[in-house]
Design a protein around this motif. Structure first.
Motif, PDB file in Angstrom:
ATOM      1  N   THR A 252      45.672 -19.897  27.520  1.00 54.60           N
ATOM      2  CA  THR A 252      45.491 -19.971  28.966  1.00 54.60           C
ATOM      3  C   THR A 252      44.483 -21.025  29.385  1.00 54.60           C
ATOM      4  OG1 THR A 252      43.733 -18.286  28.923  1.00 54.60           O
ATOM      5  CG2 THR A 252      46.013 -17.504  29.176  1.00 54.60           C
ATOM      6  N   ASN A 253      43.619 -21.428  28.454  1.00 51.93           N
ATOM      7  CA  ASN A 253      42.504 -22.332  28.748  1.00 51.93           C
ATOM      8  C   ASN A 253      41.664 -21.796  29.905  1.00 51.93           C
ATOM      9  OD1 ASN A 253      40.956 -24.628  28.184  1.00 51.93           O
ATOM     10  ND2 ASN A 253      42.013 -25.840  29.740  1.00 51.93           N
ATOM     11  N   ASP A 254      41.530 -20.477  29.940  1.00 52.52           N
ATOM     12  CA  ASP A 254      40.779 -19.799  31.000  1.00 52.52           C
ATOM     13  C   ASP A 254      39.822 -18.814  30.338  1.00 52.52           C
ATOM     14  OD1 ASP A 254      39.777 -18.440  33.147  1.00 52.52           O
ATOM     15  OD2 ASP A 254      41.702 -17.737  33.925  1.00 52.52           O
ATOM     16  N   TYR A 255      38.645 -19.311  29.991  1.00 53.61           N
ATOM     17  CA  TYR A 255      37.688 -18.484  29.257  1.00 53.61           C
ATOM     18  C   TYR A 255      36.993 -17.467  30.159  1.00 53.61           C
ATOM     19  CZ  TYR A 255      38.408 -21.249  25.092  1.00 53.61           C
ATOM     20  OH  TYR A 255      38.984 -21.833  23.999  1.00 53.61           O
ATOM     21  N   GLU A 256      36.975 -17.714  31.446  1.00 51.53           N
ATOM     22  CA  GLU A 256      36.348 -16.763  32.360  1.00 51.53           C
ATOM     23  C   GLU A 256      37.140 -15.462  32.460  1.00 51.53           C
ATOM     24  OE1 GLU A 256      34.243 -18.532  35.955  1.00 51.53           O
ATOM     25  OE2 GLU A 256      35.676 -20.123  35.484  1.00 51.53           O
ATOM     26  N   HIS A 257      38.459 -15.528  32.266  1.00 48.66           N
ATOM     27  CA  HIS A 257      39.306 -14.342  32.379  1.00 48.66           C
ATOM     28  C   HIS A 257      39.925 -13.927  31.054  1.00 48.66           C
ATOM     29  CE1 HIS A 257      39.243 -16.057  36.499  1.00 48.66           C
ATOM     30  NE2 HIS A 257      39.137 -14.786  36.843  1.00 48.66           N
ATOM     31  N   ALA A 258      39.588 -14.615  29.974  1.00 46.98           N
ATOM     32  CA  ALA A 258      40.261 -14.386  28.691  1.00 46.98           C
ATOM     33  C   ALA A 258      40.049 -12.969  28.170  1.00 46.98           C
ATOM     34  CB  ALA A 258      39.776 -15.397  27.659  1.00 46.98           C
ATOM     35  N   ASN A 259      38.838 -12.445  28.271  1.00 46.23           N
ATOM     36  CA  ASN A 259      38.587 -11.089  27.774  1.00 46.23           C
ATOM     37  C   ASN A 259      39.432 -10.062  28.527  1.00 46.23           C
ATOM     38  OD1 ASN A 259      36.490 -11.281  25.677  1.00 46.23           O
ATOM     39  ND2 ASN A 259      35.168 -12.059  27.307  1.00 46.23           N
ATOM     40  N   GLU A 260      39.448 -10.183  29.844  1.00 49.26           N
ATOM     41  CA  GLU A 260      40.215  -9.226  30.636  1.00 49.26           C
ATOM     42  C   GLU A 260      41.708  -9.347  30.350  1.00 49.26           C
ATOM     43  OE1 GLU A 260      40.934  -7.831  35.277  1.00 49.26           O
ATOM     44  OE2 GLU A 260      39.542  -9.476  34.828  1.00 49.26           O
ATOM     45  N   THR A 261      42.193 -10.571  30.232  1.00 47.97           N
ATOM     46  CA  THR A 261      43.605 -10.782  29.922  1.00 47.97           C
ATOM     47  C   THR A 261      43.963 -10.168  28.578  1.00 47.97           C
ATOM     48  OG1 THR A 261      43.575 -12.853  31.177  1.00 47.97           O
ATOM     49  CG2 THR A 261      45.407 -12.532  29.654  1.00 47.97           C
ATOM     50  N   ALA A 262      43.097 -10.375  27.584  1.00 51.56           N
ATOM     51  CA  ALA A 262      43.353  -9.825  26.254  1.00 51.56           C
ATOM     52  C   ALA A 262      43.370  -8.296  26.284  1.00 51.56           C
ATOM     53  CB  ALA A 262      42.298 -10.329  25.270  1.00 51.56           C
ATOM     54  N   LEU A 263      42.438  -7.701  27.013  1.00 53.39           N
ATOM     55  CA  LEU A 263      42.403  -6.245  27.134  1.00 53.39           C
ATOM     56  C   LEU A 263      43.655  -5.724  27.841  1.00 53.39           C
ATOM     57  CD1 LEU A 263      38.669  -5.769  28.205  1.00 53.39           C
ATOM     58  CD2 LEU A 263      39.659  -5.151  25.994  1.00 53.39           C
ATOM     59  N   ARG A 264      44.056  -6.414  28.894  1.00 53.16           N
ATOM     60  CA  ARG A 264      45.213  -5.973  29.668  1.00 53.16           C
ATOM     61  C   ARG A 264      46.474  -5.970  28.818  1.00 53.16           C
ATOM     62  NH1 ARG A 264      47.586  -8.508  35.375  1.00 53.16           N
ATOM     63  NH2 ARG A 264      49.380  -7.100  35.479  1.00 53.16           N
ATOM     64  N   TYR A 265      46.692  -7.041  28.057  1.00 55.55           N
ATOM     65  CA  TYR A 265      47.902  -7.112  27.243  1.00 55.55           C
ATOM     66  C   TYR A 265      47.847  -6.157  26.059  1.00 55.55           C
ATOM     67  CZ  TYR A 265      50.129 -10.890  29.821  1.00 55.55           C
ATOM     68  OH  TYR A 265      50.764 -11.612  30.801  1.00 55.55           O
ATOM     69  N   TRP A 266      46.663  -5.897  25.571  1.00 57.29           N
ATOM     70  CA  TRP A 266      46.522  -4.947  24.457  1.00 57.29           C
ATOM     71  C   TRP A 266      46.923  -3.542  24.903  1.00 57.29           C
ATOM     72  CZ3 TRP A 266      46.160  -6.060  19.550  1.00 57.29           C
ATOM     73  CH2 TRP A 266      45.836  -5.055  18.629  1.00 57.29           C
ATOM     74  N   VAL A 267      46.371  -3.112  26.028  1.00 53.72           N
ATOM     75  CA  VAL A 267      46.732  -1.800  26.557  1.00 53.72           C
ATOM     76  C   VAL A 267      48.206  -1.783  26.962  1.00 53.72           C
ATOM     77  CG1 VAL A 267      46.256  -0.080  28.347  1.00 53.72           C
ATOM     78  CG2 VAL A 267      44.374  -1.346  27.308  1.00 53.72           C
TER      79      VAL A 267
END
Length: 490
Positions: A252-267
């Motif tokens: 995504t080249n979006d480090y500000e939202h990367a953690n949230e995105t990763a959590l969202r897709y994991w769940v």
């Protein structure tokens, strides 16, 4: 004395697709669902460059890498996964049944001698480059690291034996159990060899049986290695690795939202309350906690869903947990911190981490008792210290103990430490973008230095250097008369 001289008829190298850590399979499952066509590269780093392989070790390693093409899931292994790991859907299990590694196309191994005399004893620098679809290459990391370690101790540091490895593991297990520690074996990637790993599990199993009979407070809760979990009938343990966060940030080249995105897709892949230990330090724990407090999208708030946490080109958007069979069926908005059972600490000061997490959960008004999994270079003394600190702060501590169990040896000639290699393989790019890891300790920064610097500036990252974070001597030095483990054993 040759290290494997007294070995029994056990195979060398890697011969099972399940001889890997559970979280490699769980991430592969999520990649198959959402990101099957992403192309990646991986890079190898020897954090102990003063311990190079020789030419003979490299040639053995190269031969073992080629043999990985022969490894596939057996019917017995498939049945085991179906019975033991309900979070693996049938689509993934069908994929894994036909999955094959193709090292001739996906792995490039090179050896550069530091002084070329044409001898098998010439030492040099090994480079391992892996490339291909993320889906097809994610399972290389653990076998390549385990094989590299085995090669080094088969041909370079040979003054050791397997003598007492089972009893040493038993003694360590007993001490952990007596102190009340709940722990798992996490030693696949830097094990001395397969036989050592096997002996360690045997010793821990014996300790667990004695501990149960003697009603010790602790518990041996399983192994991250799925093959050994299957072999010995213990739980496979693990959730997710830095790689998941690194890959999504890179894509995504979006480090500000990367953690949230990763959590969202994991769940979205596994559901609420499943594989629910979050890894906090990929881009620094303070940045992660900003995402951890965010609300997981639900049907009630999906109309105002933040599109910044959707991955462009992903196969399908993540479903809210309540739309899945594993859901709670409530429309109540809940944060990721509420959804996840706990967190894993893998870099920086563990004691500082405990305080940070206590303050975080209190500030978020989350009263439930959460778990902290400690997994960074542990031994008995550290496990006990961190257990007391976590318990006093109201957490349930557990421990993933690795190299201390599967690569703790002394030299036969002088009784000094036979130091393990500190080697890593990390995702280096995804879809042509650099992949990096920052962590909570500067010694574990990984990836393109310019990207690391840029991301730190973007995130407002505050540099940290932990006093015990020297990666070149993480498990001691050859000059030590005895390791901390040996002292504790006495």
């Amino acid at each position: 004395m040759v290290g494997n001289a007294n070995s029994q008829a056990l195979p060398e190298g890697v011969f099972s697709i399940l001889d890997t850590d559970l979280y490699k399979l769980t991430m592969q499952c999520a990649i198959l669902k959402y990101l099957p066509d992403v192309h990646v590269t991986y890079a190898f780093t020897n954090r102990t460059p003063h311990m190079p392989l020789n030419r003979a070790a490299f040639q053995w390693l190269r031969d073992q890498i080629e043999k990985l093409a022969n490894v596939s899931l057996t019917p017995e292994e498939l049945s085991y996964l179906q019975a033991t790991c309900p979070y693996f859907n049938q689509t993934y299990l069908r994929f894994l049944t036909s999955f094959r590694l193709q090292p001739s196309k996906q792995v490039r191994a090179t050896f550069t001698p530091r002084e070329d005399n044409g001898s098998q004893e010439d030492v040099g620098d090994v480079q391992l480059d892996v490339g291909g679809r993320w889906l097809d290459t994610i399972l290389y990391e653990i076998p390549l690291l385990a094989l590299t370690s085995e090669a080094y101790f088969k041909f370079c540091d040979r003054d050791w034996t397997h003598k007492d490895q089972e009893s040493r593991a038993y003694d360590k297990g007993c001490k952990l159990l007596q102190h009340g520690c709940i722990f798992s074996e996490f030693g696949s990637r830097r094990r001395r060899d397969y036989r050592t790993h096997d002996l360690v599990i045997q010793g821990l199993q014996r300790a667990a049986a004695d501990g149960q009979a003697r009603r010790w407070k602790g518990k041996f809760s399983g192994s991250s290695n799925v093959h050994f979990a299957m072999k010995y009938g213990i739980p496979p343990v693990g959730t997710v690795a830095h790689e998941w966060f690194m890959g999504i940030a890179s894509i995504t080249n979006d480090y500000e939202h990367a953690n949230e995105t990763a959590l969202r897709y994991w769940v979205g892949c596994f559901g609420e309350g499943v594989l629910g230990i979050a890894l906090t330090d990929t881009f620094g724990t303070p940045t992660f906690l900003k995402a951890f407090k965010r609300t997981m999208p639900t049907p009630a708030n999906s109309v105002v869903d933040d599109k910044k946490t959707l991955i462009p080109g992903a196969a399908s958007p993540p479903l809210p947990p309540m739309d899945r069979e594993s859901s709670r069926g409530s429309s109540e908005e809940r944060s990721y911190a509420q959804i996840f059972q706990g967190v894993r600490q893998d870099s920086g000061s563990p004691l500082e981490f405990v305080k940070i997490m206590r303050d975080f959960y209190d500030s978020e008004g989350i009263p439930e008792k959460k778990t902290i999994v400690f997994s960074d270079s542990l031994d008995i003394e550290l496990c006990v210290e961190y257990m007391h600190a976590a318990e006093e702060a109201g957490f349930q501590p557990t421990f993933g103990v690795g190299t201390f169990l599967t690569n703790d040896f002394i030299h036969e000639a002088n009784g000094q430490k036979s130091v393990p290699l500190n080697i890593v393989i990390k995702l280096s790019s995804a879809n042509g973008h650099p992949a990096i890891k920052i962590s909570d300790n500067i010694g574990k920064n990984t990836g393109d230095s310019r990207t690391v610097h840029k991301v730190k500036e973007t995130l407002g990252y505050i540099e940290k250097q932990w006093a015990n974070g020297d990666e070149t001597s993480r498990w001691g030095s050859a000059d030590n008369e005895a390791t901390r483990a040996n002292v504790q054993k006495q």
